[in-house]
Design a protein around this motif. Structure first.
Motif, PDB file in Angstrom:
ATOM      1  N   VAL A  50     -36.249  28.672 -37.000  1.00  0.00           N
ATOM      2  CA  VAL A  50     -35.594  29.982 -36.960  1.00  0.00           C
ATOM      3  C   VAL A  50     -34.128  29.836 -36.547  1.00  0.00           C
ATOM      4  CG1 VAL A  50     -35.624  32.264 -35.883  1.00  0.00           C
ATOM      5  CG2 VAL A  50     -37.774  31.097 -36.415  1.00  0.00           C
ATOM      6  N   ASP A  51     -33.249  30.470 -37.311  1.00  0.00           N
ATOM      7  CA  ASP A  51     -31.824  30.430 -36.984  1.00  0.00           C
ATOM      8  C   ASP A  51     -31.469  31.395 -35.849  1.00  0.00           C
ATOM      9  OD1 ASP A  51     -31.349  28.562 -39.005  1.00  0.00           O
ATOM     10  OD2 ASP A  51     -31.114  30.138 -40.510  1.00  0.00           O
ATOM     11  N   GLY A  52     -32.179  32.505 -35.756  1.00  0.00           N
ATOM     12  CA  GLY A  52     -31.874  33.517 -34.754  1.00  0.00           C
ATOM     13  C   GLY A  52     -32.653  33.321 -33.472  1.00  0.00           C
ATOM     14  N   PRO A  53     -32.636  34.324 -32.587  1.00  0.00           N
ATOM     15  CA  PRO A  53     -33.320  34.226 -31.291  1.00  0.00           C
ATOM     16  C   PRO A  53     -34.837  34.160 -31.423  1.00  0.00           C
ATOM     17  CG  PRO A  53     -32.452  36.438 -31.641  1.00  0.00           C
ATOM     18  CD  PRO A  53     -31.904  35.597 -32.741  1.00  0.00           C
ATOM     19  N   VAL A  54     -35.440  33.390 -30.537  1.00  0.00           N
ATOM     20  CA  VAL A  54     -36.897  33.250 -30.487  1.00  0.00           C
ATOM     21  C   VAL A  54     -37.352  33.586 -29.078  1.00  0.00           C
ATOM     22  CG1 VAL A  54     -38.873  31.707 -30.725  1.00  0.00           C
ATOM     23  CG2 VAL A  54     -36.909  31.461 -32.262  1.00  0.00           C
ATOM     24  N   SER A  55     -38.136  34.657 -28.938  1.00  0.00           N
ATOM     25  CA  SER A  55     -38.641  35.061 -27.624  1.00  0.00           C
ATOM     26  C   SER A  55     -39.903  34.273 -27.292  1.00  0.00           C
ATOM     27  CB  SER A  55     -38.950  36.560 -27.606  1.00  0.00           C
ATOM     28  OG  SER A  55     -37.774  37.323 -27.615  1.00  0.00           O
ATOM     29  N   LEU A  56     -39.841  33.522 -26.185  1.00  0.00           N
ATOM     30  CA  LEU A  56     -40.985  32.771 -25.680  1.00  0.00           C
ATOM     31  C   LEU A  56     -41.370  33.352 -24.325  1.00  0.00           C
ATOM     32  CD1 LEU A  56     -39.849  29.110 -26.511  1.00  0.00           C
ATOM     33  CD2 LEU A  56     -41.155  30.691 -27.937  1.00  0.00           C
ATOM     34  N   GLU A  57     -42.653  33.622 -24.150  1.00  0.00           N
ATOM     35  CA  GLU A  57     -43.100  34.417 -23.001  1.00  0.00           C
ATOM     36  C   GLU A  57     -43.590  33.568 -21.839  1.00  0.00           C
ATOM     37  OE1 GLU A  57     -46.031  38.259 -22.159  1.00  0.00           O
ATOM     38  OE2 GLU A  57     -45.522  37.638 -24.192  1.00  0.00           O
ATOM     39  N   VAL A  58     -43.176  33.943 -20.636  1.00  0.00           N
ATOM     40  CA  VAL A  58     -43.722  33.325 -19.431  1.00  0.00           C
ATOM     41  C   VAL A  58     -45.075  33.958 -19.124  1.00  0.00           C
ATOM     42  CG1 VAL A  58     -41.415  32.879 -18.507  1.00  0.00           C
ATOM     43  CG2 VAL A  58     -42.617  34.970 -17.849  1.00  0.00           C
ATOM     44  N   VAL A  59     -45.874  33.254 -18.312  1.00  0.00           N
ATOM     45  CA  VAL A  59     -47.187  33.793 -17.941  1.00  0.00           C
ATOM     46  C   VAL A  59     -47.330  33.950 -16.436  1.00  0.00           C
ATOM     47  CG1 VAL A  59     -48.341  32.932 -19.996  1.00  0.00           C
ATOM     48  CG2 VAL A  59     -48.226  31.481 -17.973  1.00  0.00           C
ATOM     49  N   GLY A  60     -46.325  33.534 -15.673  1.00  0.00           N
ATOM     50  CA  GLY A  60     -46.358  33.725 -14.234  1.00  0.00           C
ATOM     51  C   GLY A  60     -46.174  35.186 -13.875  1.00  0.00           C
ATOM     52  N   THR A  61     -46.581  35.543 -12.664  1.00  0.00           N
ATOM     53  CA  THR A  61     -46.454  36.933 -12.215  1.00  0.00           C
ATOM     54  C   THR A  61     -45.549  37.071 -10.997  1.00  0.00           C
ATOM     55  OG1 THR A  61     -48.498  36.710 -10.934  1.00  0.00           O
ATOM     56  CG2 THR A  61     -48.681  37.639 -13.160  1.00  0.00           C
ATOM     57  N   THR A  62     -45.003  35.960 -10.519  1.00  0.00           N
ATOM     58  CA  THR A  62     -44.014  36.011  -9.444  1.00  0.00           C
ATOM     59  C   THR A  62     -42.683  35.518 -10.002  1.00  0.00           C
ATOM     60  OG1 THR A  62     -44.349  33.750  -8.632  1.00  0.00           O
ATOM     61  CG2 THR A  62     -45.816  35.475  -7.768  1.00  0.00           C
ATOM     62  N   ALA A  63     -41.598  35.950  -9.368  1.00  0.00           N
ATOM     63  CA  ALA A  63     -40.276  35.540  -9.830  1.00  0.00           C
ATOM     64  C   ALA A  63     -40.138  34.024  -9.802  1.00  0.00           C
ATOM     65  CB  ALA A  63     -39.203  36.203  -8.968  1.00  0.00           C
ATOM     66  N   LYS A  64     -40.658  33.403  -8.768  1.00  0.00           N
ATOM     67  CA  LYS A  64     -40.571  31.940  -8.645  1.00  0.00           C
ATOM     68  C   LYS A  64     -41.263  31.254  -9.816  1.00  0.00           C
ATOM     69  CE  LYS A  64     -41.565  28.118  -5.469  1.00  0.00           C
ATOM     70  NZ  LYS A  64     -42.130  27.743  -4.130  1.00  0.00           N
ATOM     71  N   GLY A  77     -35.038  24.895 -27.274  1.00  0.00           N
ATOM     72  CA  GLY A  77     -33.936  25.111 -28.209  1.00  0.00           C
ATOM     73  C   GLY A  77     -32.890  26.052 -27.653  1.00  0.00           C
ATOM     74  N   PRO A  78     -31.675  26.015 -28.218  1.00  0.00           N
ATOM     75  CA  PRO A  78     -30.590  26.882 -27.740  1.00  0.00           C
ATOM     76  C   PRO A  78     -30.781  28.350 -28.100  1.00  0.00           C
ATOM     77  CG  PRO A  78     -29.903  25.675 -29.693  1.00  0.00           C
ATOM     78  CD  PRO A  78     -31.240  25.126 -29.320  1.00  0.00           C
ATOM     79  N   ASN A  79     -31.741  28.646 -28.980  1.00  0.00           N
ATOM     80  CA  ASN A  79     -31.977  30.026 -29.404  1.00  0.00           C
ATOM     81  C   ASN A  79     -33.119  30.703 -28.647  1.00  0.00           C
ATOM     82  OD1 ASN A  79     -33.769  28.243 -30.634  1.00  0.00           O
ATOM     83  ND2 ASN A  79     -33.872  29.387 -32.553  1.00  0.00           N
ATOM     84  N   VAL A  80     -33.616  30.060 -27.590  1.00  0.00           N
ATOM     85  CA  VAL A  80     -34.735  30.620 -26.837  1.00  0.00           C
ATOM     86  C   VAL A  80     -34.294  31.825 -26.013  1.00  0.00           C
ATOM     87  CG1 VAL A  80     -36.366  30.201 -24.944  1.00  0.00           C
ATOM     88  CG2 VAL A  80     -36.064  28.487 -26.731  1.00  0.00           C
ATOM     89  N   VAL A  81     -35.099  32.892 -26.095  1.00  0.00           N
ATOM     90  CA  VAL A  81     -34.959  34.068 -25.234  1.00  0.00           C
ATOM     91  C   VAL A  81     -36.209  34.118 -24.362  1.00  0.00           C
ATOM     92  CG1 VAL A  81     -34.795  36.586 -25.153  1.00  0.00           C
ATOM     93  CG2 VAL A  81     -33.619  35.312 -26.967  1.00  0.00           C
ATOM     94  N   ILE A  82     -36.022  34.265 -23.068  1.00  0.00           N
ATOM     95  CA  ILE A  82     -37.164  34.264 -22.155  1.00  0.00           C
ATOM     96  C   ILE A  82     -37.770  35.651 -22.071  1.00  0.00           C
ATOM     97  CG2 ILE A  82     -37.966  33.746 -19.825  1.00  0.00           C
ATOM     98  CD1 ILE A  82     -36.958  31.321 -21.409  1.00  0.00           C
TER      99      ILE A  82
END
Length: 220
Positions: A50-64, A77-82
């Motif tokens: 993918v050339d554009g942004p790719v949203s990859l999801e966290v599964v933790g429930t605390t900020a840490k 990759g440089p196109n990762v969105v958290i």
């Protein structure tokens, strides 16, 4: 309006690239599990495809936990969105990631106030789930209208990414409302190009062409 593909399927991504209808991709653990592949390799392959942004999801429930996962996810990759869930702990993570210039997508948003809080924390995208609101008897698109109005009132830079889209009218209404992005299942993207009158008109043209060709053959 940008179109993101809501998938973890490389086949679907490649088809949409060929159509010229993909500006980015959103994923989640459910979509990755559906593919039945090693999730790390799958995410890496998606980010390369993918050339554009790719949203990859966290599964933790605390900020840490979220921040630790985010540091690993951006390596794909440089196109990762958290992708961060709409929790108070999530807002802490979003604020810290924003300070590090790491883009974020706050997901599982169901109210304008949640969207405003996410924006104040520095979210790049906010993802209201309209289909799930509709399923509860609420009007999902009204939530989008309210978020867009609030963001416009205060010149907020966070992009409204409409999620949980179930059918083409959700896309039409999102565009009319002024949402920045719609993330669509592959099946809905295919439906956008279809109309029964298009099919009927094409069949009429083909039938007439066959008749015309037959007339020409008879005269010859």
């Amino acid at each position: 309006m940008e179109f993101f593909l809501d998938t973890a399927s490389l086949d679907e991504i490649r088809k949409c690239k060929a159509y010229g209808l993909i500006d980015g991709v959103t994923t989640n653990p459910t979509l990755l599990r559906k593919e039945g592949q090693d999730w790390r390799r799958q995410m890496q392959a998606i980010c390369k495809e993918v050339d554009g942004p790719v949203s990859l999801e966290v599964v933790g429930t605390t900020a840490k936990e979220m921040l630790a996962e985010a540091r690993e996810l951006i390596k794909f990759g440089p196109n990762v969105v958290i992708k961060i869930p709409m929790l108070l702990e999530g807002l802490i993570a979003v604020r810290e990631l924003h300070a590090m210039d790491i883009p974020t997508n706050v997901t599982l948003v169901f109210s304008p106030m949640q969207a405003l809080l996410a924006a104040k924390a520095g979210a790049t995208y906010v993802s209201p789930f309209i289909g799930r609101l509709d399923a509860l008897g609420q009007e999902g698109m009204e939530c989008i209208r309210q978020i867009v109005t609030i963001y416009d009132n205060y010149d907020i830079a966070t992009k409204v990414l409409v999620a949980s889209i179930r059918h083409p009218m959700h896309v039409v209404e999102s565009a009319l409302t002024g949402a920045d992005v719609a993330t669509l299942p592959f099946a809905v993207i295919e439906q956008l190009a279809r109309h029964p009158l298009t099919d009927k008109g094409l069949q009429t043209f083909l039938d007439d062409w066959k008749a015309l060709a037959g007339d020409g053959a008879g005269q010859g």
